[in-house]
Design an enzyme around this catalytic site. Sequence first.
Site, PDB file in Angstrom:
ATOM      1  N   LYS A  24      10.200  13.358 -22.452  1.00 56.44           N
ATOM      2  CA  LYS A  24       9.254  12.231 -22.451  1.00 56.44           C
ATOM      3  C   LYS A  24       9.528  11.397 -23.709  1.00 56.44           C
ATOM      4  O   LYS A  24       9.919  11.936 -24.737  1.00 56.44           O
ATOM      5  CB  LYS A  24       7.803  12.738 -22.477  1.00 56.44           C
ATOM      6  CG  LYS A  24       7.431  13.624 -21.285  1.00 56.44           C
ATOM      7  CD  LYS A  24       7.198  12.842 -20.011  1.00 56.44           C
ATOM      8  CE  LYS A  24       6.836  13.757 -18.873  1.00 56.44           C
ATOM      9  NZ  LYS A  24       6.607  13.082 -17.600  1.00 56.44           N
ATOM     10  N   HIS A  74      12.660  17.922  -7.192  1.00 57.54           N
ATOM     11  CA  HIS A  74      11.412  17.217  -7.483  1.00 57.54           C
ATOM     12  C   HIS A  74      10.897  16.638  -6.154  1.00 57.54           C
ATOM     13  O   HIS A  74      11.695  16.330  -5.276  1.00 57.54           O
ATOM     14  CB  HIS A  74      11.665  16.113  -8.510  1.00 57.54           C
ATOM     15  CG  HIS A  74      10.425  15.631  -9.178  1.00 57.54           C
ATOM     16  ND1 HIS A  74       9.491  14.840  -8.558  1.00 57.54           N
ATOM     17  CD2 HIS A  74       9.941  15.859 -10.429  1.00 57.54           C
ATOM     18  CE1 HIS A  74       8.499  14.587  -9.392  1.00 57.54           C
ATOM     19  NE2 HIS A  74       8.743  15.190 -10.541  1.00 57.54           N
TER      20      HIS A  74
HETATM   21  C1  CAP Z   1       4.968  16.049 -15.420  1.00 60.90           C
HETATM   22  C2  CAP Z   1       5.854  15.139 -14.593  1.00 60.90           C
HETATM   23  C3  CAP Z   1       6.136  15.659 -13.196  1.00 60.90           C
HETATM   24  C4  CAP Z   1       4.918  16.038 -12.404  1.00 60.90           C
HETATM   25  C5  CAP Z   1       5.220  16.010 -10.913  1.00 60.90           C
HETATM   26  C6  CAP Z   1       5.257  13.746 -14.494  1.00 60.90           C
HETATM   27  O1  CAP Z   1       4.860  15.505 -16.702  1.00 60.90           O
HETATM   28  O2  CAP Z   1       7.113  14.982 -15.206  1.00 60.90           O
HETATM   29  O3  CAP Z   1       6.861  14.642 -12.528  1.00 60.90           O
HETATM   30  O4  CAP Z   1       4.606  17.337 -12.737  1.00 60.90           O
HETATM   31  O5  CAP Z   1       4.113  16.498 -10.241  1.00 60.90           O
HETATM   32  O6  CAP Z   1       6.075  12.828 -14.490  1.00 60.90           O
HETATM   33  O7  CAP Z   1       4.037  13.665 -14.349  1.00 60.90           O
HETATM   34  P1  CAP Z   1       3.661  16.038 -17.635  1.00 60.90           P
HETATM   35  P2  CAP Z   1       4.284  17.766  -9.264  1.00 60.90           P
HETATM   36  O8  CAP Z   1       3.910  17.510 -17.920  1.00 60.90           O
HETATM   37  O9  CAP Z   1       3.735  15.206 -18.882  1.00 60.90           O
HETATM   38  O10 CAP Z   1       2.378  15.824 -16.865  1.00 60.90           O
HETATM   39  O11 CAP Z   1       4.854  18.847 -10.123  1.00 60.90           O
HETATM   40  O12 CAP Z   1       2.897  18.027  -8.766  1.00 60.90           O
HETATM   41  O13 CAP Z   1       5.224  17.356  -8.176  1.00 60.90           O
HETATM   42 MG    MG Z   2       7.849  13.508 -13.891  1.00 56.84          MG
END
Ligand code: CAP
Ligand code: MG
Length: 394
Positions: free
Chosen positions: A138, A253
């Site tokens: 990030k 993903h």
């Molecule tokens: C999490 C994340 C993932 C989500 C996807 C985001 O970041 O990188 O893409 O987890 O959701 O972009 O939100 P954070 P899922 O840890 O900063 O929230 O796993 O439900 O598909």
């Molecule tokens: Mg993400």
Amino acid sequence: MVYMSLFARYFVESDMSLFEAGENIALEESVGTWTEVHTSTDWIEKELKATVSSVDEAKNEVVVEFPDLLFEFDNIPQILSIVAGNLFGLSEIDNVRLQDITLPKKLFKSYEGPKYTIDELKEFVGAKNRPLVGTIVKPKVGLSPTETAEVSYEAAVGGVDLIKDDETLTNQEFCPIEDRVINVMEMLDKARDETGSNTFYAVNITADSNQVVERAVKAVENGANMVMIDVITTGFSALRMVSEAVDVPVHVHRTMHAAMTRNPKHGISMLPISKLVRLCGGTQLHTGSYHGKMHGDIKEIDACRDALKDNWHGLNNVLPVASGGIHPELVKDNLDGYGMNCLVQAGGGIHGHPDGTKAGAKAMRQAIDAWTKEINPKKYAETHKELQTALKHW
Ligand code: CAP
Ligand code: MG
């Protein structure tokens, strides 16, 4: 039971009876249309007509049996065009959701499935007796290849087993994929020289169908030890082609899934999606968090967790990924749900730690170690300062 047909279970809401609604779905997705036609034949009606196999009034569900001759089993898009096709738009049906699919044994001879098992993934990073921890670099996008590599190094020496690209980072001008892979892998080698542990880097090779395989092959040539793909936006067929083309694990993903999975009455459950990802060779898949920022149905997460690891026609098992708003305090709830065979990921939950990425990675590992040792995280934090800081911060 050896299935010759393919069965699909649907939740249905309509003014018709469940059986009639099921018949509508069966006809639309096999040999029927809105009216009788004079061009059909006895053979077509006998061999290709789908039928209602059972109804469950209590759950508002109907199971449709599709004869195997309807399918080109080696063609994932065609299978989906039947079991998840026009039926969603039939105006006589108010809501319909594909809850599950049961595939015939003969279909599996066309699919290799995942190339690695959960145990082999754990072996590579030296985590045989604990769940894995990963991070998403990030901010989602914007860092240069060298900046991405720096963040990855900090997370790796802090103790994560995996670093991944975010789902929207691919090959933008500010971070060319080839430079990114080379730089990150150099820094992960540096981290391994210091820690003695391998770290996966899942590079996002999501791209148009005419590039996705080549991009995956190039990434591995440049040293990537894992690739990542956004399966809903690129397609199950792209996942399958990538998985068959490279000999590294494939992190899957599921961004865009919530357009189909979130509504409990209309769309597609994450369960059939999980089965198709396993069939097409994904080695790990986001299946939701038991406690995090994203919406998720606990029973559905349980079902996906089990579908990914249970014996299924000899295919390797798949590692479920808990992600989305997770930070050290939420690790326990997620591991209580998933158990030992899980990858818990934190993006903001690591890079947002008051003392930086390395401390954030340490705090997540400490939360995992506390769970593995069955020690209350708050108690464990008394002797682990990075965890203490994280619990205070969030
Ligand atoms: C999490 C994340 C993932 C989500 C996807 C985001 O970041 O990188 O893409 O987890 O959701 O972009 O939100 P954070 P899922 O840890 O900063 O929230 O796993 O439900 O598909
Ligand atoms: Mg993400």
